[in-house]
Design an enzyme around this catalytic site. Structure first.
Site, PDB file in Angstrom:
ATOM      1  CG  ASN A 259      35.707  35.372  50.071  1.00 58.76           C
ATOM      2  OD1 ASN A 259      36.449  34.982  50.980  1.00 58.76           O
ATOM      3  ND2 ASN A 259      35.905  36.523  49.442  1.00 58.76           N
TER       4      ASN A 259
ATOM      5  CE  LYS B  35      34.089  38.997  51.385  1.00 57.57           C
ATOM      6  NZ  LYS B  35      33.663  40.282  50.952  1.00 57.57           N
TER       7      LYS B  35
ATOM      8  CG  HIS C 202      38.344  39.362  46.985  1.00 65.89           C
ATOM      9  ND1 HIS C 202      38.129  40.523  47.698  1.00 65.89           N
ATOM     10  CD2 HIS C 202      37.141  38.743  46.905  1.00 65.89           C
ATOM     11  CE1 HIS C 202      36.845  40.586  48.037  1.00 65.89           C
ATOM     12  NE2 HIS C 202      36.225  39.511  47.568  1.00 65.89           N
TER      13      HIS C 202
ATOM     14  CD  GLU D  62      36.789  42.142  50.923  1.00 67.47           C
ATOM     15  OE1 GLU D  62      37.156  41.064  51.419  1.00 67.47           O
ATOM     16  OE2 GLU D  62      35.590  42.453  50.795  1.00 67.47           O
TER      17      GLU D  62
ATOM     18  CD  GLU E  52      33.754  38.970  44.064  1.00 64.73           C
ATOM     19  OE1 GLU E  52      32.874  38.314  44.622  1.00 64.73           O
ATOM     20  OE2 GLU E  52      34.773  39.370  44.663  1.00 64.73           O
TER      21      GLU E  52
ATOM     22  N   GLY F 154      29.800  43.477  49.749  1.00 66.46           N
ATOM     23  CA  GLY F 154      29.521  43.742  51.157  1.00 66.46           C
ATOM     24  C   GLY F 154      28.662  44.974  51.402  1.00 66.46           C
TER      25      GLY F 154
ATOM     26  CB  SER G 243      25.331  42.459  47.690  1.00 65.90           C
ATOM     27  OG  SER G 243      26.188  43.319  48.419  1.00 65.90           O
TER      28      SER G 243
HETATM   29  P1  PGA Z   1      29.590  39.791  49.529  1.00 67.46           P
HETATM   30  O1  PGA Z   1      31.110  39.464  49.143  1.00 67.46           O
HETATM   31  O2  PGA Z   1      28.755  38.644  49.039  1.00 67.46           O
HETATM   32  O3  PGA Z   1      29.582  39.931  51.024  1.00 67.46           O
HETATM   33  O4  PGA Z   1      29.236  41.062  48.818  1.00 67.46           O
HETATM   34  C1  PGA Z   1      31.441  38.889  47.932  1.00 67.46           C
HETATM   35  C2  PGA Z   1      32.930  38.743  47.813  1.00 67.46           C
HETATM   36  O5  PGA Z   1      33.671  39.572  48.351  1.00 67.46           O
HETATM   37  O6  PGA Z   1      33.426  37.804  47.191  1.00 67.46           O
END
Ligand code: PGA
Length: 258
Positions: free
Chosen positions: A16, A18, A100, A102, A170, A176, A216
């Protein structure tokens, strides 16, 4: 491959990106990140921003799948600034991420069910995300919260959708932040998610469902996840922007799921 799991569930490793990387940099990153071998039971998916999708189409033939990061619930119409599922499909995408955390922050749960249906209707597979926030974790209400998300987003959909959905657990506090879930915690949550789904869907269909972890994941912690039979892959954010990291993640699953 792991005893009775052989060809049982597809393993998914999804990047992803983003809102990162310029379109002009995207092809080089996608090529460098996937410059390794993986067995047939693993699907590697790159989910870049919409603007990059046409530039990555040529990679699709080389075993890489493309995914988008969201889609609208309508197939077309007067929705300025939105992107529909048929548009994504037309750009050779096989997947779309929906729900997601976000996006949920901006869009709440709004029309998630209709967006899932719209995507599946035009032949896309959905990477559906769920996960608890830090406050639910601290209050020990993570299970109740995830049950609520699954019931709200999936329980009114027809049984057939399970064939076209990958569920990504998640935990929001792990995204993140560099604080990944302990693999055994993710394992427990995956078992819980399957148990909740069995209240509505057929057990045989749930058994075949690919359930991945995100939050992460990187080259130093991936072995903990890939070594657990209930974890069928990962959704990777930050580490997917670093070719060596992403390749190590693919290699870990290739090794541990054999
Ligand atoms: P990250 O993001 O690996 O940076 O924690 C995962 C995600 O948002 O799918």
């Amino acid at each position: 491959m792991n005893s009775d799991l052989e060809h049982h569930r597809k393993i998914i490793i999804a990047a992803n990106w983003k809102m990162n990387i310029l379109p002009s940099e995207s092809k080089a990153l996608a090529i460098a990140s996937t410059d390794t071998e993986w067995p047939e039971f693993i699907e590697v998916i790159i989910c870049p921003p919409f603007t990059h999708l046409p530039l990555l189409q040529s990679l699709v033939a080389d075993r890489i799948h493309l995914g988008a990061q969201n889609c609208h619930e309508n197939q077309a119409g007067a929705f300025t600034g939105e992107i529909s599922a048929p548009m994504i499909k037309d750009l050779h995408c096989d997947y779309v991420i929906l729900g997601h955390s976000e996006r949920r922050e901006i869009q709440a749960n709004e029309n998630l069910e209709s967006r899932i249906l719209s995507a599946i209707h035009c032949g896309l597979k959905v990477i559906y995300c769920c996960g608890e926030s830090i406050s639910h974790r601290e209050a020990n209400t993570a299970n109740e919260f995830i049950r609520m998300q699954l019931q709200h987003d999936l329980f009114n959909l027809p049984e057939e959708i399970l064939k076209n959905i990958v569920i990504a657990y998640e935990p929001v506090w792990a995204i993140g932040t560099g604080k990944h879930a302990i693999p055994q915690e993710a394992q427990k949550m995956h078992a819980f998610i399957r148990a909740v789904l069995s209240e509505k869907f057929q057990v045989e269909d749930i058994e075949k469902l690919t359930l991945i972890y995100g939050g992460s994941v990187n080259s130093s912690n991936v072995d903990g996840f890939s070594g657990i039979p209930e974890i069928d892959g990962v959704l990777v954010g930050g580490a997917s922007l670093k070719p060596q990291e992403f390749k190590s993640i693919i290699q870990s699953f290739a090794k541990n799921k054999m």
